[in-house]
Design a protein around this motif. Structure first.
Motif, PDB file in Angstrom:
ATOM      1  N   LYS A  97      17.609   0.461  -9.950  1.00 48.91           N
ATOM      2  CA  LYS A  97      17.470   1.857  -9.524  1.00 48.91           C
ATOM      3  C   LYS A  97      18.575   2.218  -8.529  1.00 48.91           C
ATOM      4  N   GLN A  98      18.772   3.513  -8.369  1.00 47.91           N
ATOM      5  CA  GLN A  98      19.751   3.980  -7.394  1.00 47.91           C
ATOM      6  C   GLN A  98      19.176   3.862  -5.981  1.00 47.91           C
ATOM      7  N   ARG A  99      20.084   3.759  -5.027  1.00 51.02           N
ATOM      8  CA  ARG A  99      19.668   3.741  -3.628  1.00 51.02           C
ATOM      9  C   ARG A  99      19.069   5.092  -3.261  1.00 51.02           C
ATOM     10  N   GLU A 100      17.947   5.071  -2.552  1.00 51.07           N
ATOM     11  CA  GLU A 100      17.301   6.319  -2.153  1.00 51.07           C
ATOM     12  C   GLU A 100      17.063   6.331  -0.651  1.00 51.07           C
ATOM     13  N   LEU A 101      17.087   7.539  -0.104  1.00 51.79           N
ATOM     14  CA  LEU A 101      16.796   7.740   1.302  1.00 51.79           C
ATOM     15  C   LEU A 101      15.282   7.816   1.479  1.00 51.79           C
ATOM     16  N   VAL A 102      14.730   7.032   2.398  1.00 54.71           N
ATOM     17  CA  VAL A 102      13.272   7.049   2.575  1.00 54.71           C
ATOM     18  C   VAL A 102      12.840   7.664   3.900  1.00 54.71           C
ATOM     19  N   ALA A 103      13.694   7.617   4.917  1.00 54.99           N
ATOM     20  CA  ALA A 103      13.295   8.151   6.214  1.00 54.99           C
ATOM     21  C   ALA A 103      14.531   8.469   7.046  1.00 54.99           C
ATOM     22  N   ILE A 104      14.426   9.516   7.856  1.00 53.09           N
ATOM     23  CA  ILE A 104      15.499   9.844   8.794  1.00 53.09           C
ATOM     24  C   ILE A 104      14.921  10.107  10.179  1.00 53.09           C
ATOM     25  N   VAL A 105      15.777   9.882  11.184  1.00 51.76           N
ATOM     26  CA  VAL A 105      15.422  10.245  12.558  1.00 51.76           C
ATOM     27  C   VAL A 105      16.661  10.892  13.174  1.00 51.76           C
ATOM     28  N   THR A 106      16.495  12.090  13.705  1.00 51.85           N
ATOM     29  CA  THR A 106      17.621  12.810  14.293  1.00 51.85           C
ATOM     30  C   THR A 106      17.937  12.235  15.677  1.00 51.85           C
ATOM     31  N   ASN A 107      19.034  12.695  16.254  1.00 53.48           N
ATOM     32  CA  ASN A 107      19.382  12.239  17.587  1.00 53.48           C
ATOM     33  C   ASN A 107      18.375  12.750  18.622  1.00 53.48           C
ATOM     34  N   TYR A 108      17.580  13.764  18.261  1.00 56.01           N
ATOM     35  CA  TYR A 108      16.535  14.263  19.150  1.00 56.01           C
ATOM     36  C   TYR A 108      15.199  13.554  18.934  1.00 56.01           C
ATOM     37  N   GLY A 109      15.138  12.688  17.899  1.00 58.13           N
ATOM     38  CA  GLY A 109      13.909  11.975  17.618  1.00 58.13           C
ATOM     39  C   GLY A 109      13.012  12.601  16.580  1.00 58.13           C
ATOM     40  N   ASN A 110      13.452  13.703  15.971  1.00 64.24           N
ATOM     41  CA  ASN A 110      12.669  14.294  14.881  1.00 64.24           C
ATOM     42  C   ASN A 110      12.793  13.419  13.647  1.00 64.24           C
ATOM     43  N   THR A 111      11.708  13.346  12.886  1.00 63.53           N
ATOM     44  CA  THR A 111      11.680  12.444  11.735  1.00 63.53           C
ATOM     45  C   THR A 111      11.292  13.181  10.458  1.00 63.53           C
TER      46      THR A 111
END
Length: 114
Positions: free
Chosen positions: A43-57
């Motif tokens: 399968k292709q690589r997928e994005l599962v989670a992010i966190v901003t520099n402010y801590g928002n997810t």
């Protein structure tokens, strides 16, 4: 060159938990939105989670309520707490910034199996 070093993977039974860590060598780490990605076999690589520099997810729907991303800017480290793991979570997990600007690390293997 920025180095990304992931760790914390392993073999776990369905329903189990793991905590992944990724240490980033960039001096710009604290300014970057960071992400955890995964790539399952075939399968292709997928994005599962992010966190901003402010801590928002934010999370992909398949992991919402089970995974939690966090960061420690002083340690230049991003974490992924994974609970209630399922066999379909089996993959190599990687971190990178949201724009995937840095060379990928070796990743850490997560295998969910009974």
């Amino acid at each position: 060159q920025v180095q990304l070093v992931e760790s914390g993977g392993g073999l776990v039974q369905p329903g189990g938990s793991l905590r992944l860590s990724c240490v980033v060598s960039s001096s710009y780490f604290s300014m970057k939105t960071m992400g955890w990605y995964r790539q399952a076999p075939g399968k292709q690589r997928e994005l599962v989670a992010i966190v901003t520099n402010y801590g928002n997810t934010d999370y992909v729907d398949s992991v919402k309520g089970r995974f939690a991303i966090s960061r420690d800017n002083a340690k230049k480290t991003v974490y992924l707490q994974m609970n209630s793991l399922k066999p379909e979570d089996t993959a190599v997990y990687y971190c990178n910034n949201r724009n995937q600007e840095w060379t990928w690390g070796q990743g850490t293997q997560v295998t969910v199996s009974s």
